[in-house]
Design a protein around this motif. Structure first.
Motif, PDB file in Angstrom:
ATOM      1  N   MET A   1      18.997  40.859   7.891  1.00 23.86           N
ATOM      2  CA  MET A   1      19.900  39.963   8.630  1.00 23.86           C
ATOM      3  C   MET A   1      20.985  39.441   7.691  1.00 23.86           C
ATOM      4  N   LYS A   2      22.217  39.451   8.124  1.00 19.16           N
ATOM      5  CA  LYS A   2      23.321  38.988   7.306  1.00 19.16           C
ATOM      6  C   LYS A   2      23.253  37.478   7.153  1.00 19.16           C
ATOM      7  N   GLU A   3      23.485  36.993   5.937  1.00 17.16           N
ATOM      8  CA  GLU A   3      23.325  35.579   5.643  1.00 17.16           C
ATOM      9  C   GLU A   3      24.517  34.771   6.129  1.00 17.16           C
ATOM     10  N   ASN A   4      24.220  33.503   6.527  1.00 13.82           N
ATOM     11  CA  ASN A   4      25.269  32.560   6.867  1.00 13.82           C
ATOM     12  C   ASN A   4      25.829  31.937   5.585  1.00 13.82           C
ATOM     13  N   LEU A  16      28.528  26.254   9.240  1.00 16.21           N
ATOM     14  CA  LEU A  16      28.130  27.551   8.707  1.00 16.21           C
ATOM     15  C   LEU A  16      29.060  28.622   9.249  1.00 16.21           C
ATOM     16  N   MET A  17      29.378  29.594   8.413  1.00 19.75           N
ATOM     17  CA  MET A  17      30.040  30.801   8.880  1.00 19.75           C
ATOM     18  C   MET A  17      28.946  31.812   9.180  1.00 19.75           C
ATOM     19  N   PHE A  21      28.054  36.897  13.524  1.00 22.79           N
ATOM     20  CA  PHE A  21      29.158  36.796  14.474  1.00 22.79           C
ATOM     21  C   PHE A  21      30.516  36.555  13.823  1.00 22.79           C
ATOM     22  N   LYS A  22      30.522  36.305  12.501  1.00 21.61           N
ATOM     23  CA  LYS A  22      31.776  36.101  11.757  1.00 21.61           C
ATOM     24  C   LYS A  22      32.609  34.977  12.363  1.00 21.61           C
ATOM     25  N   GLU A  23      31.944  33.902  12.692  1.00 19.50           N
ATOM     26  CA  GLU A  23      32.599  32.743  13.303  1.00 19.50           C
ATOM     27  C   GLU A  23      31.860  31.486  12.865  1.00 19.50           C
ATOM     28  N   PRO A 161      34.486  32.954  23.464  1.00 15.65           N
ATOM     29  CA  PRO A 161      34.631  34.069  24.404  1.00 15.65           C
ATOM     30  C   PRO A 161      35.052  35.373  23.736  1.00 15.65           C
ATOM     31  N   GLU A 162      35.776  35.280  22.624  1.00 18.67           N
ATOM     32  CA  GLU A 162      36.170  36.495  21.912  1.00 18.67           C
ATOM     33  C   GLU A 162      34.967  37.125  21.205  1.00 18.67           C
ATOM     34  N   THR A 163      34.079  36.301  20.696  1.00 19.71           N
ATOM     35  CA  THR A 163      32.936  36.768  19.923  1.00 19.71           C
ATOM     36  C   THR A 163      31.741  37.117  20.804  1.00 19.71           C
ATOM     37  N   GLN A 164      31.480  36.302  21.815  1.00 21.52           N
ATOM     38  CA  GLN A 164      30.358  36.513  22.734  1.00 21.52           C
ATOM     39  C   GLN A 164      30.858  36.511  24.187  1.00 21.52           C
TER      40      GLN A 164
END
Length: 228
Positions: A1-4, A16-17, A21-23, A161-164
């Protein structure tokens, strides 16, 4: 899993980034002030005017900031609150321990409450304080089995809405419309046209409200009293 990645926002509170989701989980203009403005002031305080025992559904537990602030507010207002939150992608213990919310709030028991909520067993109600009962479910909205007309308030705090995009649909808002009591409300940070159209199509009436720093407007969506 990619870390925050831990990020300091402009009011001195962390966000947190998301590594997935890069957000950001909260506004970089101020995480605590954003949460208070959107979810407490536009949502919790609004409902508290009419309802003293509040049943609240949160879409996106995330860092736990909204839950912590609501827990502290329930004690201040002496408002009994049953808080159910959905989170299919929980943050790690390491990320949680890095967040500075309890120390910034400078309120008795803030750290204890915050830890208790994050460490609570899934799908088991916990009494965090005499005013605040808490249940977290490791499911998304599509898997959630909620009874109709059981909630007074929904915190809708999914990624954008752009991400999910799958979260901001008429189908999702229709499900939330059904579990809200007549006169209940949903608050969210997004005021995009596609969000307003989806909410209206699901049966909500829309109120545009001034946003926190960095955001012009937010939304409060109401389920009509005479809704069938």
């Amino acid at each position: 899993m990619k870390e925050n990645k831990l990020v300091m926002s402009e009011d001195g509170s962390h966000t947190l980034m998301s590594g997935v989701f890069k957000e950001h989980y909260h506004s970089t203009h101020g995480a605590i002030q954003e949460s208070r403005h959107i979810f407490l002031q536009a949502g919790y305080h609004y409902v508290h005017q009419e309802v003293n025992e509040i049943r609240l559904l949160e879409i996106g537990f995330g860092t736990g900031l909204n839950a912590l602030l609501t827990c502290m507010e329930s004690r201040l207002l002496h408002s009994r609150t049953c808080y159910i939150t959905l989170e299919p992608f929980p943050i790690t213990e390491e990320s949680r321990k890095s967040l500075n919310y309890p120390s910034l709030l400078e309120q008795p028991d803030a750290q204890q409450y915050f830890s208790h909520m994050h460490e609570a067993a899934w799908a088991k109600e916990q009494e965090i304080s005499e005013w605040f009962r808490f249940t977290k479910l490791k499911v998304g909205i599509n898997e959630f089995q909620g009874e109709s007309e059981t909630f007074d308030l929904v915190y809708f705090d999914a990624f954008s809405p752009e991400t999910q995009p799958e979260m901001w649909t008429e189908e999702v808002f229709g499900k939330l419309f059904l579990v809200l009591k007549p006169g209940g409300c949903l608050v969210t940070y997004s005021c995009k046209g596609i969000v307003k159209r989806a909410l209206r199509s699901a049966g909500f009436s829309i109120q545009k409200l001034p946003g926190p720093p960095g955001k012009r407007e937010i939304l409060r969506a109401l389920k009509p009293i005479n809704s069938l």
